[in-house]
Enzyme design. Structure first.
Site, PDB file in Angstrom:
ATOM      1  N   GLY A 166      46.030  31.154  38.945  1.00  0.00           N
ATOM      2  CA  GLY A 166      45.944  31.055  37.585  1.00  0.00           C
ATOM      3  C   GLY A 166      47.337  32.023  36.963  1.00  0.00           C
ATOM      4  N   ASN A 221      39.226  38.656  30.232  1.00  0.00           N
ATOM      5  CA  ASN A 221      38.621  38.804  31.518  1.00  0.00           C
ATOM      6  C   ASN A 221      37.870  40.301  31.792  1.00  0.00           C
ATOM      7  OD1 ASN A 221      41.447  39.749  31.186  1.00  0.00           O
ATOM      8  ND2 ASN A 221      41.255  40.594  32.977  1.00  0.00           N
ATOM      9  N   GLN A 277      39.089  32.305  32.687  1.00  0.00           N
ATOM     10  CA  GLN A 277      37.749  32.952  32.293  1.00  0.00           C
ATOM     11  C   GLN A 277      36.865  31.875  31.689  1.00  0.00           C
ATOM     12  OE1 GLN A 277      36.173  35.377  33.807  1.00  0.00           O
ATOM     13  NE2 GLN A 277      37.750  36.623  34.625  1.00  0.00           N
ATOM     14  N   SER A 288      41.831  28.528  37.120  1.00  0.00           N
ATOM     15  CA  SER A 288      41.961  29.136  38.449  1.00  0.00           C
ATOM     16  C   SER A 288      40.739  28.679  39.297  1.00  0.00           C
ATOM     17  CB  SER A 288      42.044  30.520  38.507  1.00  0.00           C
ATOM     18  OG  SER A 288      42.195  31.139  39.667  1.00  0.00           O
ATOM     19  N   HIS A 290      39.141  30.338  42.001  1.00  0.00           N
ATOM     20  CA  HIS A 290      38.291  31.193  42.630  1.00  0.00           C
ATOM     21  C   HIS A 290      37.350  31.890  41.635  1.00  0.00           C
ATOM     22  CE1 HIS A 290      40.177  35.279  41.873  1.00  0.00           C
ATOM     23  NE2 HIS A 290      41.075  34.349  41.191  1.00  0.00           N
ATOM     24  N   THR A 329      55.565  21.799  48.963  1.00  0.00           N
ATOM     25  CA  THR A 329      54.597  20.696  49.445  1.00  0.00           C
ATOM     26  C   THR A 329      52.970  21.176  48.822  1.00  0.00           C
ATOM     27  OG1 THR A 329      55.790  20.459  51.514  1.00  0.00           O
ATOM     28  CG2 THR A 329      53.537  19.805  51.727  1.00  0.00           C
ATOM     29  N   CYS A 371      39.940  54.432  40.755  1.00  0.00           N
ATOM     30  CA  CYS A 371      39.936  56.052  41.209  1.00  0.00           C
ATOM     31  C   CYS A 371      40.745  55.695  42.840  1.00  0.00           C
ATOM     32  CB  CYS A 371      38.828  56.458  41.354  1.00  0.00           C
ATOM     33  SG  CYS A 371      38.758  58.201  42.201  1.00  0.00           S
TER      34      CYS A 371
END
Length: 468
Positions: free
Chosen positions: A159, A241, A269, A289, A291, A327, A415
């Site tokens: 994406g 997102n 999203q 996208s 995934h 490709t 973090c």
């Protein structure tokens, strides 16, 4: 380093570069980050000067160099001593990614075993023709889901690549113009959009950022008021997102269509969750996208309206109608099409189920954790996204506490990466990041009421301990 300076509004000087170069070289050589004394010895910069140069002192130095650690008093706070059920794992991070569903895994296994061939779609051999047909059928399948034509669908590696192709592909048409042009986007876009327009800004394009309303939504009027005679592109994401808010794409598209300005929409999203028809909505370019919809990582797509002539970002062969060389990733392309078909088939039912689950989550939250806030609109949002601010809690400590109990979520700050920069989205909606630690909970196909109950059997005590 240039990107981090732009994000934080810091003008890079020779002193910055000297410190950052030393820190990077030190970490590459020794495998540990340099502390204040080492930096002062090598560069002559004492601690007060360094903390004046960088927004978060040595933590910013590490983050800007990509050093994934923090040291001393700047480290993450202690985690809560709450233990989950042994061996139990709960994934509540479906906005970040989703596990490929069984039907998609089976299709990919068939392809990569050689059962469906291995040819190059650009080859004139029978094997190449068979691969070309697989790609074309996937293109037709995805186009049909959004009322488009096969030639409108360009396959990409992600994406983010689709966003880069859309934005830079438009802008490159104006490179020879002395004034370049004007681009409008919002302050809450995905980094692949924000960084792309920042890059174009360095090349001479004029950029306008539209702030969101306090609830995280975008006012179409604000975009129209920012339009100029030299505006070449407007970018606005369909669903955010981080906080899940939905942008009124149809209203913006109708206004931009009358103004004859191209409209690019990041729908990563929203694809497979909201009905999308770019032609009807006045959208010129739209990214997707794999995934995010239970397909594989490493595959995305871009809708390109017939009225647009994109300049390729990746040059080479003539694949993807000359718009993206390389490709084709045949196995992932057909997997994306399969995931998209399944997501659209279940769209209405899953939306209703997740809406009920979202409401149940909030009921449990407000009943067991006092003073929490929900970031973003409670009505104009995708139901599987919940951005929650916990009062008096360090987000990194709560994230790690949940992780130790086998529960995966996302935080507004990482973090463990050494970054203490506030999320640009939370900053844009003026969320109080000093009093609230924010986590994002992403519900998914596998999430149940029992999972929510399990989360809240642990979460309130974690918050209580961390507040203490």
């Amino acid at each position: 380093m240039n990107q981090m300076s732009r994000r934080t509004g810091v003008t890079l000087t020779e002193a910055h570069r000297k410190i950052l170069t030393f820190a990077h070289t030190h970490y590459e050589t020794h495998g540990v980050p340099p502390l204040y004394t080492a930096i002062q010895k090598a560069t002559g910069t004492d601690r007060p000067t360094l903390e004046r140069l960088f927004p978060h002192g040595i933590a910013s130095v590490y983050a800007w160099c990509g050093i994934p650690v923090k040291q001393g008093e700047d480290g993450c706070k202690p985690v809560a001593e709450v233990t989950g059920e042994p061996g139990r794992a709960l994934f509540l991070d479906h906005n970040a990614t989703t596990p490929p569903r069984a039907e998609v895994r089976d299709l990919m296994a068939r392809y990569y075993s050689g059962e469906m061939g291995f040819g190059n779609p650009s080859s004139s051999s029978p094997e190449g023709k068979a691969a070309f047909d697989l790609v074309m059928n996937a293109r037709k399948s995805i186009a049909g889901l959004i009322d488009a034509q096969p030639q409108n669908i360009i396959f990409t590696g992600s994406g983010s690549e689709a966003n880069n192709l859309a934005i830079k592909g438009i802008a490159c048409r104006y490179m020879d113009s002395p004034a370049k042009g004007h681009i409008i986007t919002t302050e809450i876009e995905h980094p692949s959009v924000i960084e792309s327009v920042h890059f174009l800004g360095m090349l001479g394009f004029d950029i306008s950022f539209i702030p969101p309303k306090k609830d995280g939504t975008i006012d179409p009027t604000a975009i129209m008021e920012a339009l100029r005679s030299d505006t070449i592109l407007v970018c606005a994401m369909a669903a955010n997102n981080e906080i899940g808010t939905i942008t009124p794409i149809r209203k913006i598209g109708a206004l931009l269509k009358m103004a004859e300005v191209p409209f690019m929409v990041d729908a990563v999203q929203a694809f497979g969750r909201l009905p999308l028809s770019p032609k009807e909505m006045g959208v010129t370019l739209m990214s997707f996208s794999g995934h995010k919809i239970y397909g594989p990582k490493g595959i995305g797509a871009l809708y390109v309206d017939d009225s647009v002539d994109l300049v390729p970002v990746i040059h080479g062969g003539g694949q993807e109608l000359g718009r993206r060389a390389g490709t084709e990733n045949v196995g992932h392309i057909i997997a994306l099409a399969k995931a998209a078909q399944l997501a659209h088939h279940e769209m209405d039912e899953e939306w209703d189920r997740l809406t009920r689950l979202n409401a149940y989550f909030l009921d449990r939250l407000h009943a067991s954790v006092t003073g929490c806030v929900v970031n973003g609109s409670l009505t104009a949002r995708i139901p599987h996204n919940l951005s929650i601010g916990f009062p008096g809690v360090d987000a990194g400590a709560l994230l790690l506490s949940l992780a130790n109990a086998g529960i995966a979520v996302s935080s507004g700050s990482a973090c463990h990466s050494g970054s203490r920069e506030v999320s640009h989205v939370l900053h844009a909606i003026q969320a109080d990041s000093t009093r609230y630690g924010t986590l994002r909970f992403g519900l998914g196909r596998s999430t149940t009421r029992e999972d929510i109950d399990y989360l809240f059997s642990l979460l309130p005590e974690m918050v209580r301990q961390l507040q203490g």
